[in-house]
Design an enzyme around this catalytic site. Sequence first.
Site, PDB file in Angstrom:
ATOM      1  N   TYR A 437       0.816  -1.221   0.000  1.00 58.49           N
ATOM      2  CA  TYR A 437       0.000   0.000   0.000  1.00 58.49           C
ATOM      3  C   TYR A 437       0.846   1.265   0.000  1.00 58.49           C
ATOM      4  O   TYR A 437       2.047   1.237   0.185  1.00 58.49           O
ATOM      5  CB  TYR A 437      -1.063   0.009   1.084  1.00 58.49           C
ATOM      6  CG  TYR A 437      -0.719  -0.068   2.546  1.00 58.49           C
ATOM      7  CD1 TYR A 437       0.565   0.079   3.043  1.00 58.49           C
ATOM      8  CD2 TYR A 437      -1.753  -0.287   3.478  1.00 58.49           C
ATOM      9  CE1 TYR A 437       0.823   0.028   4.402  1.00 58.49           C
ATOM     10  CE2 TYR A 437      -1.504  -0.346   4.834  1.00 58.49           C
ATOM     11  CZ  TYR A 437      -0.215  -0.187   5.294  1.00 58.49           C
ATOM     12  OH  TYR A 437       0.035  -0.247   6.644  1.00 58.49           O
ATOM     13  N   GLU A 438       0.168   2.380  -0.259  1.00 62.51           N
ATOM     14  CA  GLU A 438       0.815   3.685  -0.472  1.00 62.51           C
ATOM     15  C   GLU A 438       1.780   3.665  -1.668  1.00 62.51           C
ATOM     16  O   GLU A 438       2.803   4.347  -1.677  1.00 62.51           O
ATOM     17  CB  GLU A 438       1.545   4.157   0.789  1.00 62.51           C
ATOM     18  CG  GLU A 438       0.657   4.384   1.979  1.00 62.51           C
ATOM     19  CD  GLU A 438      -0.469   5.374   1.702  1.00 62.51           C
ATOM     20  OE1 GLU A 438      -0.295   6.244   0.829  1.00 62.51           O
ATOM     21  OE2 GLU A 438      -1.514   5.264   2.347  1.00 62.51           O
ATOM     22  N   GLY A 439       1.428   2.885  -2.675  1.00 64.51           N
ATOM     23  CA  GLY A 439       2.281   2.746  -3.860  1.00 64.51           C
ATOM     24  C   GLY A 439       3.184   1.547  -3.695  1.00 64.51           C
ATOM     25  O   GLY A 439       4.041   1.517  -2.813  1.00 64.51           O
TER      26      GLY A 439
END
Length: 587
Positions: A437-439
């Site tokens: 997550y978050e890229g």
Amino acid sequence: MPNYTAPVEDMMFLFDKLRNNKNYNDLEKYKEVNSELVKDILEEAAKINQNLILPLAKSGDENPTVLENGVVRTPPGYKEAYSKYIEDGWTSLSCDPKYGGQGMPKTVSAFFDEMLSSASLSFKLYSELSIGAYNCISHHATDEIKEKYLPKMVEGKWSGTMCLTEPVCGTDLGLLKTKAIEQSDGTFKLSGQKIFITSGDQDLTENIIHLVIARAADSPAGTKGISLFLVPKFLVNEDGSIGARNGVSTGSIESKMGIKGSATCVLNFDDATGYMIGLKNKGLNAMFTMMNLERIVVGIQGLGISEIAYQNSLSYAKERKQGKTNNTKSTNGADFIIEHADIRKSLLNMKSIIEGERALCFWLSQQTEVSLYHPDEKIKQEASDLVSLMTPVVKTMFSDMGMEITSEAMQVHGGYGYTKDQGIEQLYRDNRITPIYEGTNSIQAADLVFRKLVNKNGDIIDKYLELIKNDCSTENEKLKPFIKELKTHLEILSTFTDWIKEKVQNSKDDASAACNDYLKALGFVSIAHSWIKVLEVSFKDYEQNKDFYEDKIQTANFYFKRVLPRAESHFKTATSGSDYIMNFKFS
């Protein structure tokens, strides 16, 4: 359930001895944040994490969040713990006193983030996104919106989320479908669906402030047409009181591999009232204020989970007996497994990476504060460029090393690590989201190589490598062998950097296939650089605390001999090119 003792001594060592960034120390707003105050904060933080929050990890895993009749129920114990958590002011630690915050710098709040991640990542996520939303609103919203929403968010009575991902888009946000229709009163009506929304709904706070990216009716396609909107779960009256329910509902919550106590929601927006944050069609610029800081925090999550995994592995290795070593100390049985060379190697691998990462994170926290608040624009921009460069490195390295360390921790525990008895397998499962997550980490690596090495302000990577070189001069004979190793790998990294810059220009496939390797090489060298700073103090102040500093020196010795050489391996494999990858025919 795993045990946990917050590493306050190591954190205070960093705060006392490595807070030597002149630009950071020039910041007037932190002049009164002294060692005595920070130690008091960290000791209190240790108590609440060890005693109140740590037990929630097992509770949340065994009794995940559920959606009942449209209401999300958090695991047993979460409500009571959250009430105590906000009562003690932990949500306000790094927030502006103007809105009720305590105004602590990230050099302090990052330590608290690590403790929370060690104790219970699921519980942490309910307040973590609130701080991210707070940062975004405080940087981009109007004063009216700030005054209306931020005090309650700082207090912890209201929480926040980040709503980007949709069924049709994750990384490629230009494909988003959520629409925003402007109303005569200047508000917008939002319609669409967002998925994978961390803490998208819960029963801990009175209101939830969603930050939603959407496309206005007259905006262009792609990322150039994205705007950012504040969409509260409940509308807020002019006097600040809670009003009617907004057009936001929870469609479902995900059943996940880990962080089961965290509600990961599908949110439906049906003509929900929203307020534009920042400029129209500049929503991603505003949202990245939240995302970039959040990416560093995700790296800290990996560090925190690594720390508790290491602590329990060390403890288990000291009490578990299996087999005899060549230098057996047992007369009638087996030796403790900590006497076996391979187990010792695993433990030192964990320890040397964790302590190096913590030092690197502390350095980055200082740079972050300079990038936000230094009065000299040139100094501020230089720090901002360094933070931009190192954000994908910290996010990716710390989360990937978290996977390596929790896997090693399971191995040290043997069969007991694979079962639920010790709680080690949960650490592995909980950490598995951090590289995603978050890229995703592959996206982070591509972002580093294609966007962060060189930008409009010049050759940022060369400036960073030069910074490391400048820190490699010393008269201390004991430090010279370590610096020699760092210089060797710095030369390798410089050659790698030249190679990848060239490939970015003339062979995108070669560069793409090498992104992850380049990031890892840079990461291992960056951590080694942080170890040099630790060693400088360790040799200089050795007589003041022999046991502590000897431990640092021997841990660093392992890192330079066993971990840092991995940078060269990444260089060799990456520079073999990509033809044999791209020309392979999958059946």
